[in-house]
Write an enzyme that holds these catalytic residues in place. Structure first.
Site, PDB file in Angstrom:
ATOM      1  N   GLY A   1       0.793  -1.342  -0.014  1.00 15.60           N
ATOM      2  CA  GLY A   1       0.029   0.131   0.000  1.00 15.60           C
ATOM      3  C   GLY A   1       0.833   1.189   0.149  1.00 15.60           C
TER       4      GLY A   1
ATOM      5  N   HIS B   1       2.071   0.782 -13.365  1.00 14.38           N
ATOM      6  CA  HIS B   1       2.538  -0.357 -13.767  1.00 14.38           C
ATOM      7  C   HIS B   1       4.150  -0.139 -13.784  1.00 14.38           C
ATOM      8  CE1 HIS B   1       3.462  -4.248 -15.568  1.00 14.38           C
ATOM      9  NE2 HIS B   1       4.538  -3.578 -16.568  1.00 14.38           N
TER      10      HIS B   1
ATOM     11  N   LEU C   1      -4.039  -6.706 -21.686  1.00 18.62           N
ATOM     12  CA  LEU C   1      -3.249  -6.319 -20.439  1.00 18.62           C
ATOM     13  C   LEU C   1      -2.033  -5.303 -20.577  1.00 18.62           C
ATOM     14  CD1 LEU C   1      -2.886  -7.531 -17.195  1.00 18.62           C
ATOM     15  CD2 LEU C   1      -1.387  -8.930 -18.083  1.00 18.62           C
TER      16      LEU C   1
HETATM   17  C1  GRF Z   1       3.884  -1.301  -7.424  1.00 19.94           C
HETATM   18  O1  GRF Z   1       5.188  -1.375  -7.860  1.00 19.94           O
HETATM   19  C2  GRF Z   1       2.965  -0.998  -8.553  1.00 19.94           C
HETATM   20  O2  GRF Z   1       3.270  -0.391  -9.641  1.00 19.94           O
HETATM   21  C3  GRF Z   1       2.639  -2.621  -8.861  1.00 19.94           C
HETATM   22  O3  GRF Z   1       2.533  -3.243  -7.492  1.00 19.94           O
HETATM   23  C4  GRF Z   1       3.450  -2.342  -6.524  1.00 19.94           C
HETATM   24  C5  GRF Z   1       2.624  -2.086  -5.435  1.00 19.94           C
HETATM   25  O4  GRF Z   1       3.196  -1.404  -4.361  1.00 19.94           O
HETATM   26  N1  GRF Z   1       1.515  -2.879  -9.433  1.00 19.94           N
HETATM   27  P1  GRF Z   1       2.277  -0.742  -3.283  1.00 19.94           P
HETATM   28  O5  GRF Z   1       1.482  -1.979  -2.663  1.00 19.94           O
HETATM   29  O6  GRF Z   1       1.695   0.337  -3.824  1.00 19.94           O
HETATM   30  O7  GRF Z   1       3.536  -0.437  -2.271  1.00 19.94           O
END
Ligand code: GRF
Length: 212
Positions: A12, A105, A140
Site C-alpha cells: 500500500g 505499472h 493487459l
Molecule cells: C507497485 O510497484 C505497483 O506498480 C505494482 O505493484 C506495486 C505495489 O506497491 N503494480 P504498493 O502496494 O503500492 O506499495
C-alpha cells in the site's frame, strides 16, 4: 467532487502516497482481495472505509470479479484506482468500467508488461527504466497512457535498489495522474485516446549513463 475507490493487494505505498496528497476527490473506500494486505491498516488509520473481497472464496475469476464489481458499484465511483492490485481482471469487468479504471505499472510501457519488470530490465541491460499510469483495457498493460516517469538504471543496481528508485516515481506520477483526472484535465475520448490540456516540453531528456 469526483469519488474514487482504491484497490490494493499488499503493502500500500501507492495508496499511502495518494492519501498523503490530499487529492481534490473523495476516497469512498479501499478494497482488497487479501484480508492481510498492509494497506488496509493504512486506510483504517485515516478513517477510510475498507472492504475485503477474498478471491479464494470464489469458484473462478468471473465469480470473483462479479462480487468485486458489486462492492465497487455500491460506492458509485468516478474512478477505480488499482494500486498494487495483483489480480488479472476479466474482460467483462474491465469493459464495465471503461474510462474509469486506472492502473500503475512498474515499467515504461509497452516495455515489460506483466510481472518481474525490474528483474527483466536488469537482465536486458537497459539504461533507462520507469513506470506508467494508464487506463485499463482488456489488453493487459496496453491501455491508453496518462503519464510516465523514467529513471536511470545503474551498473550496480539490484532489483531492490532499482525498484526503490522506480517506486519513488510511481508515487509522484500516480498522485499527478489522479489530480488531473479528478479535475477533468485529462480525459479519455470516444476514440480511446487520452486528451490532456497539459503543457508539453520538447527540450528535456534523460541520458543514461551520464555523458559528462
Ligand atoms: C507497485 O510497484 C505497483 O506498480 C505494482 O505493484 C506495486 C505495489 O506497491 N503494480 P504498493 O502496494 O503500492 O506499495
Amino acid at each position: 467532487m469526483k469519488k474514487i475507490v482504491i484497490l490494493i493487494s499488499g503493502r500500500g505505498s501507492n495508496l499511502q502516497a495518494l492519501l498523503s496528497a490530499k487529492l481534490l476527490c473523495s476516497i469512498a473506500a479501499v478494497i482488497s482481495n487479501r484480508a492481510d494486505a498492509e494497506g488496509l491498516e493504512i486506510a483504517r488509520q485515516q478513517g477510510i472505509a475498507t472492504r475485503v473481497v477474498p478471491h479464494r472464496e470464489y469458484a473462478d475469476r468471473a465469480a470473483f470479479d462479479t462480487a468485486l464489481a458489486q462492492v465497487i458499484d455500491g460506492y458509485q465511483p468516478d474512478f477505480i484506482v488499482l494500486a498494487g492490485f495483483m489480480r488479472i481482471l476479466t474482460e467483462e469487468f474491465v469493459n464495465h468500467y471503461h474510462g474509469k479504471l486506472i492502473n500503475i505499472h512498474p515499467s515504461i510501457l509497452p516495455a515489460y508488461t506483466g510481472m518481474n519488470t525490474h528483474e527483466r530490465a536488469l537482465q536486458d541491460g537497459v539504461k533507462i527504466h520507469g513506470c506508467t499510469v494508464h487506463f485499463v483495457t482488456p489488453d493487459l498493460d496496453h491501455g491508453p497512457i496518462i503519464i510516465q516517469a523514467a529513471v536511470p538504471v545503474l551498473g550496480k543496481d539490484t532489483v531492490q535498489t532499482l525498484s526503490e528508485r522506480v517506486l519513488k516515481e510511481e508515487h509522484r506520477i500516480y498522485v499527478q495522474a489522479l489530480r488531473w483526472l479528478c479535475t477533468d484535465q485529462v480525459t479519455l475520448n470516444v476514440q480511446g485516446k487520452v486528451v490532456s490540456n497539459r503543457a508539453e516540453q520538447a527540450d528535456t531528456s534523460l541520458i543514461a549513463p551520464n555523458m559528462e
